[in-house]
Design an enzyme around this catalytic site. Structure first.
Site, PDB file in Angstrom:
ATOM      1  N   ALA A  25      30.162  46.039  52.419  1.00 13.06           N
ATOM      2  CA  ALA A  25      29.799  47.393  52.856  1.00 13.06           C
ATOM      3  C   ALA A  25      29.926  47.563  54.359  1.00 13.06           C
ATOM      4  CB  ALA A  25      28.365  47.711  52.422  1.00 13.06           C
ATOM      5  N   LEU A  43      28.375  45.655  56.429  1.00 11.73           N
ATOM      6  CA  LEU A  43      27.085  45.268  57.007  1.00 11.73           C
ATOM      7  C   LEU A  43      27.003  43.748  57.180  1.00 11.73           C
ATOM      8  CD1 LEU A  43      24.886  47.789  54.995  1.00 11.73           C
ATOM      9  CD2 LEU A  43      25.827  48.030  57.304  1.00 11.73           C
ATOM     10  N   SER A  79      27.771  40.941  55.139  1.00 13.56           N
ATOM     11  CA  SER A  79      27.250  39.946  54.194  1.00 13.56           C
ATOM     12  C   SER A  79      27.952  38.608  54.409  1.00 13.56           C
ATOM     13  CB  SER A  79      27.473  40.419  52.757  1.00 13.56           C
ATOM     14  OG  SER A  79      28.849  40.435  52.426  1.00 13.56           O
ATOM     15  N   ASP A  93      29.536  39.657  64.425  1.00 16.66           N
ATOM     16  CA  ASP A  93      28.663  39.576  63.260  1.00 16.66           C
ATOM     17  C   ASP A  93      27.796  38.313  63.284  1.00 16.66           C
ATOM     18  OD1 ASP A  93      30.353  41.642  62.713  1.00 16.66           O
ATOM     19  OD2 ASP A  93      31.319  40.714  60.988  1.00 16.66           O
TER      20      ASP A  93
HETATM   21  P1  ADP Z   1      30.991  42.382  54.680  1.00 12.51           P
HETATM   22  O1  ADP Z   1      30.844  41.170  55.550  1.00 12.51           O
HETATM   23  O2  ADP Z   1      31.045  43.627  55.481  1.00 12.51           O
HETATM   24  O3  ADP Z   1      29.974  42.471  53.604  1.00 12.51           O
HETATM   25  P2  ADP Z   1      33.438  41.053  54.050  1.00 12.51           P
HETATM   26  O4  ADP Z   1      34.650  41.465  53.326  1.00 12.51           O
HETATM   27  O5  ADP Z   1      33.567  40.544  55.441  1.00 12.51           O
HETATM   28  O6  ADP Z   1      32.413  42.266  53.964  1.00 12.51           O
HETATM   29  O7  ADP Z   1      32.719  39.897  53.246  1.00 12.51           O
HETATM   30  C1  ADP Z   1      32.459  40.025  51.882  1.00 12.51           C
HETATM   31  C2  ADP Z   1      32.801  38.715  51.192  1.00 12.51           C
HETATM   32  O8  ADP Z   1      31.870  37.699  51.606  1.00 12.51           O
HETATM   33  C3  ADP Z   1      32.640  38.796  49.685  1.00 12.51           C
HETATM   34  O9  ADP Z   1      33.815  39.263  49.079  1.00 12.51           O
HETATM   35  C4  ADP Z   1      32.357  37.357  49.332  1.00 12.51           C
HETATM   36  O10 ADP Z   1      33.537  36.597  49.301  1.00 12.51           O
HETATM   37  C5  ADP Z   1      31.537  36.862  50.518  1.00 12.51           C
HETATM   38  N1  ADP Z   1      30.086  36.998  50.285  1.00 12.51           N
HETATM   39  C6  ADP Z   1      29.210  37.698  51.031  1.00 12.51           C
HETATM   40  N2  ADP Z   1      27.959  37.577  50.544  1.00 12.51           N
HETATM   41  C7  ADP Z   1      28.036  36.776  49.472  1.00 12.51           C
HETATM   42  C8  ADP Z   1      27.093  36.272  48.523  1.00 12.51           C
HETATM   43  N3  ADP Z   1      25.795  36.556  48.603  1.00 12.51           N
HETATM   44  N4  ADP Z   1      27.556  35.466  47.550  1.00 12.51           N
HETATM   45  C9  ADP Z   1      28.862  35.165  47.455  1.00 12.51           C
HETATM   46  N5  ADP Z   1      29.784  35.610  48.309  1.00 12.51           N
HETATM   47  C10 ADP Z   1      29.399  36.405  49.294  1.00 12.51           C
HETATM   48 MG    MG Z   2      32.242  40.487  56.984  1.00 10.97          MG
END
Ligand code: ADP
Ligand code: MG
Length: 409
Positions: free
Chosen positions: A139, A141, A143, A198
Site C-alpha cells: 500500500a 506504507l 510493509s 523506509d
Molecule cells: P510496501 O513496502 O509499500 O508494502 P512493497 O512492494 O515494497 O510494498 O513490498 C511488499 C512486498 O513485501 C510483498 O509483496 C511481500 O513480498 C513482502 N512483504 C511485506 N510484508 C510481508 C509479510 N508480512 N509477510 C510476507 N511478505 C511480506
Molecule cells: Mg516497500
C-alpha cells in the site's frame, strides 16, 4: 461507511505470531520483535537524489517471533506467503524468490558486511521465524521495510547476546548500519529498488516526531510532530490499487535523474539549489528531464519549509506544502494516477488542509492533513467520491507518529 484498518493491538499480534511459531516449529521463540511501517510527510522521490525527506513511523507494525539456531538452517513463515526454508549458504542474489527474500536477505546482508565489520558475525546462524503484519502489504506504507527491520532487530539482539556484546540496535549509529543492511537485502536479495528512507524510518524514527532524514549521509534530526496536540490528524488513504503496467516507472525516473545529472555536471540533483533551478533547466534539452529536475529541486525546498513549519509548531501551514508536493509529483514527476488524484481532490474538497500522494506512486496511498474531529467525515466523502467514479473502495488509517523497531517480549 468507510473501510478503516483495525487499530493495531501489539499484544494480540505478538500472541498471534507466537501461536504461528509454535504451530510451525514447536516450542517457544526466543522473543518477539516489532518494526513499524512508515508514511512520508513530504520529500518524495528525493532520497535517491541526495535530498531530505520527512517520514514518520506508523502505529502499524510487522511482528516477528524468532528463535536462533545453532546450525545454519533458516525457516520462515508468514500469514501472507508460503513457508520458505533453506541454509544460510543458500541465500544469495537471485536464489531466493518471493517474499522470503525480504526476511532472509537481512542476515545475508549482515554476513556480507552491509552493517560494517561488527555486523558480520550477526548473520551467521540459522533461525526460525514467523511473521504477522499489521502494515497493509503493497500500500506504499512500507510493509517490506517493516519486515526487514523486524528481522534485523531480532537477529541483532539474539546474536549480539550470544556473542556477549551489546546489540547494534542499541544506538542510533548502530541502527543506521542495520538500515543499510536492510536496504541491501531489499535491493539485492528481494530484487526491489529502494533508496533507504523506509528502513531509516522503521529503525530510527521516534514516537511524537517526524524524522528529518538527509539522504546524502543518512544523518537524522528528530522533529517534534504532535498532530493531536494541534487538533489535527494525518489521514492515510490507501487507494488499494497498484498499476502494475507502470512498474518500470521507478527505475525510469531514477535513470532520467542520472541522465540529467550527467548533463548538468552534478553528482546528485540535490546539489542544485532553488536559486540555481532556472539556470539548470536552461541547460536541459529534454522536456521530461526538465520536469523531473524541477520536481526534485522544488520538493527539496518544500521539505526544508516543512521542517521549519514543524519547528515553529505551525502544523496547519503544512497543508499548502502537501498540495504543492502533489501537484509537482503529478505534473512534473508524473508518478500519480487517477485514484491518487481523486483521493487528494476529494479530501481537499471535504475540508482537508492539504493532501498529497505518498510513497513511490502509481497507486498506493495518499495522506491528508485534517482537523482531528473531521477525519471520519473526510474519509466518508473520499469513499463516496471513489464510488461515484466507479473506483473500488479505499481504506483508511490514522498516522500517529510512533516508535521505531523494538523488542516486544
Ligand atoms: P510496501 O513496502 O509499500 O508494502 P512493497 O512492494 O515494497 O510494498 O513490498 C511488499 C512486498 O513485501 C510483498 O509483496 C511481500 O513480498 C513482502 N512483504 C511485506 N510484508 C510481508 C509479510 N508480512 N509477510 C510476507 N511478505 C511480506
Ligand atoms: Mg516497500
Amino acid at each position: 461507511m468507510s473501510h478503516w484498518y483495525p487499530s493495531p493491538d501489539q499484544e494480540a499480534t505478538a500472541a498471534q505470531a507466537v501461536a504461528a511459531f509454535r504451530a510451525a516449529y514447536g516450542g517457544d521463540p526466543d522473543g518477539v520483535w516489532a518494526a513499524p511501517g512508515r508514511v512520508n510527510l513530504i520529500g518524495e522521490h528525493v532520497d535517491y537524489n541526495g535530498g531530505p525527506c520527512l517520514p514518520m513511523a506508523l502505529p502499524q507494525n510487522t511482528v516477528v517471533a524468532l528463535r536462533r539456531r545453532e546450525d545454519d538452517l533458516v525457516r520462515v513463515t508468514s500469514t501472507v506467503g508460503a513457508a520458505w526454508q533453506g541454509h544460510v549458504a543458500d541465500i544469495s542474489p537471485g536464489r531466493v524468490s518471493g517474499w522470503a527474500g525480504y526476511a532472509v536477505g537481512v542476515p545475508w546482508a549482515l554476513r556480507t558486511g552491509a552493517a560494517g565489520p561488527e555486523g558480520k558475525a550477526l548473520g551467521e546462524n540459522g533461525f526460525e521465524a514467523s511473521v504477522v503484519s499489521q502494515v497493509p502489504v503493497g500500500a506504499g506504507l512500507s510493509s517490506s521495510a517493516a519486515l526487514e527491520c523486524a528481522v534485523a532487530v531480532a537477529v541483532d539482539d539474539l546474536a549480539s547476546a550470544a556473542l556477549g556484546r551489546s546489540s547494534l540496535g542499541a544506538t542510533d549509529e548502530g541502527r543506521a548500519r542495520l538500515a543499510a543492511a536492510c536496504v541491501r537485502a531489499e535491493n539485492e536479495i528481494a530484487g526491489a529498488p529502494t533508496g533507504g528512507m523506509d528502513q531509516s524510518a522503521s529503525l530510527r524514527a521516534r514516537a511524537g516526531h517526524a524524522l528529518a532524514l538527509d539522504c546524502r549521509d543518512f544523518s537524522v534530526q528528530q522533529v517534534p510532530f504532535d498532530a493531536a496536540g494541534a487538533r489535527l490528524a494525518v489521514l492515510v488513504i490507501d487507494t488499494r490499487v497498484h498499476h502494475a503496467l507502470v512498474d518500470g516507472g521507478y527505475g525510469s525516473r531514477r535513470k532520467a535523474c542520472d541522465q540529467a545529472c550527467e548533463v548538468l555536471g552534478v553528482r546528485t540533483l540535490g546539489e542544485i539549489g532553488l536559486d540555481a533551478l532556472d539556470g539548470a533547466l536552461a541547460h536541459l534539452t529534454r522536456p521530461d528531464h526538465r520536469r523531473r529536475v524541477r520536481h526534485v529541486v522544488t520538493e527539496i525546498d518544500r521539505v526544508h519549509a516543512a521542517v521549519e513549519v514543524l519547528a515553529r509548531s505551525e502544523l496547519a501551514a503544512l497543508g499548502p506544502l502537501l498540495d504543492a508536493s502533489h501537484a509537482s509529483l503529478r505534473e512534473d514527476y508524473e508518478v500519480s494516477c487517477a485514484e491518487l488524484d481523486l483521493a487528494c481532490e476529494a479530501a481537499r474538497g471535504s475540508g482537508a488542509l492539504g493532501a498529497r500522494m505518498t510513497g513511490g506512486g502509481f497507486g498506493g496511498s495518499a495522506i491528508a492533513l485534517v482537523d482531528a474531529d473531521r477525519a471520519e467525515s473526510v474519509a466518508d466523502q473520499v469513499s463516496a467520491a471513489f464510488t461515484r467514479r466507479g473506483f473500488g473502495a479505499p481504506a483508511f488509517l490514522l498516522a500517529v507518529a510512533s516508535d521505531a523497531a523494538r523488542r516486544l517480549a
